[in-house]
Write a protein that holds these residues in place. Structure first.
Motif, mmCIF file in Angstrom:
data_model
loop_
_atom_site.group_PDB
_atom_site.id
_atom_site.type_symbol
_atom_site.label_atom_id
_atom_site.label_comp_id
_atom_site.label_asym_id
_atom_site.label_seq_id
_atom_site.Cartn_x
_atom_site.Cartn_y
_atom_site.Cartn_z
ATOM 1 N N GLU A 87 -10.767 -15.401 -4.000
ATOM 2 C CA GLU A 87 -11.029 -14.690 -2.763
ATOM 3 C C GLU A 87 -12.441 -15.054 -2.337
ATOM 4 O O GLU A 87 -13.366 -14.999 -3.139
ATOM 5 N N LEU A 88 -12.571 -15.426 -1.074
ATOM 6 C CA LEU A 88 -13.867 -15.784 -0.521
ATOM 7 C C LEU A 88 -14.172 -14.900 0.683
ATOM 8 O O LEU A 88 -13.259 -14.526 1.424
ATOM 9 N N ASP A 89 -15.438 -14.598 0.861
ATOM 10 C CA ASP A 89 -15.875 -13.942 2.077
ATOM 11 C C ASP A 89 -15.787 -15.011 3.161
ATOM 12 O O ASP A 89 -16.489 -16.030 3.100
ATOM 13 N N ALA A 90 -14.900 -14.830 4.125
ATOM 14 C CA ALA A 90 -14.649 -15.862 5.127
ATOM 15 C C ALA A 90 -15.823 -16.056 6.077
ATOM 16 O O ALA A 90 -15.935 -17.092 6.721
ATOM 17 N N THR A 91 -16.724 -15.094 6.134
ATOM 18 C CA THR A 91 -17.893 -15.212 7.001
ATOM 19 C C THR A 91 -18.980 -16.067 6.353
ATOM 20 O O THR A 91 -19.533 -16.953 6.985
ATOM 21 N N SER A 92 -19.234 -15.830 5.069
ATOM 22 C CA SER A 92 -20.323 -16.532 4.380
ATOM 23 C C SER A 92 -19.847 -17.678 3.488
ATOM 24 O O SER A 92 -20.633 -18.546 3.136
ATOM 25 N N GLY A 93 -18.590 -17.654 3.087
ATOM 26 C CA GLY A 93 -18.071 -18.651 2.152
ATOM 27 C C GLY A 93 -18.314 -18.289 0.694
ATOM 28 O O GLY A 93 -17.932 -19.035 -0.203
ATOM 29 N N GLN A 94 -18.927 -17.143 0.445
ATOM 30 C CA GLN A 94 -19.218 -16.713 -0.930
ATOM 31 C C GLN A 94 -17.928 -16.402 -1.672
ATOM 32 O O GLN A 94 -17.018 -15.737 -1.140
ATOM 33 N N ILE A 95 -17.837 -16.867 -2.912
ATOM 34 C CA ILE A 95 -16.666 -16.573 -3.736
ATOM 35 C C ILE A 95 -16.814 -15.164 -4.306
ATOM 36 O O ILE A 95 -17.803 -14.845 -4.967
ATOM 37 N N LEU A 96 -15.831 -14.332 -4.022
ATOM 38 C CA LEU A 96 -15.857 -12.941 -4.470
ATOM 39 C C LEU A 96 -15.068 -12.744 -5.750
ATOM 40 O O LEU A 96 -15.444 -11.935 -6.594
ATOM 41 N N LYS A 97 -13.951 -13.452 -5.876
ATOM 42 C CA LYS A 97 -13.106 -13.359 -7.064
ATOM 43 C C LYS A 97 -12.579 -14.740 -7.404
ATOM 44 O O LYS A 97 -12.300 -15.542 -6.522
ATOM 45 N N ASP A 98 -12.473 -15.002 -8.691
ATOM 46 C CA ASP A 98 -11.937 -16.259 -9.184
ATOM 47 C C ASP A 98 -11.293 -15.954 -10.525
ATOM 48 O O ASP A 98 -11.982 -15.807 -11.524
ATOM 49 N N HIS A 99 -9.974 -15.784 -10.514
ATOM 50 C CA HIS A 99 -9.323 -15.447 -11.769
ATOM 51 C C HIS A 99 -8.027 -16.233 -11.932
ATOM 52 O O HIS A 99 -7.388 -16.626 -10.961
ATOM 53 N N GLN A 100 -7.705 -16.452 -13.189
ATOM 54 C CA GLN A 100 -6.494 -17.180 -13.533
ATOM 55 C C GLN A 100 -5.286 -16.316 -13.199
ATOM 56 O O GLN A 100 -5.265 -15.125 -13.494
#
Length: 102
Positions: A87-100
């Motif tokens: 999941e990324l913040d679509a405004t900033s591009g920051q990755i919020l979640k990264d899970h298998q």
């Protein structure tokens, strides 16, 4: 009895409000947000997701509005064939979640 009915009604309203906090955005609305500069380009968002899993391939993407924030969801398979949900913040591009993915 009246207090119980009022409590039940209030709980139902709060539950409905909680469920309505996230909504999927269609392609037309997503393109308008991108063109207006409200969200990053999909190419940049996809590149940010792939940078976390080099050699990966994107299977599916989705844009949602959650609590007034635009969230870009990406499902991808890495070079070792492991499925990941990001999941990324679509405004900033920051990755919020990264899970298998299970």
């Amino acid at each position: 009895m009246k207090k119980l009915a009022t409590l039940f009604a209030a709980t139902a309203v709060l539950a409905a409000a909680g469920m309505a906090q996230a909504r999927d955005l269609g392609p037309d609305e997503a393109l308008k947000l991108r063109d207006a500069g409200t969200i990053q380009s999909f190419e940049k968002l996809n590149a940010a997701a792939l940078a976390k899993h080099p050699g990966g391939a994107i299977n599916e993407t989705e844009l949602e509005e959650e609590y007034g924030r635009y969230i870009y969801q990406v499902e991808l398979r890495d070079a070792q064939s492991v499925q990941w949900d990001l999941e990324l913040d679509a405004t900033s591009g920051q990755i919020l979640k990264d899970h298998q993915d299970d």
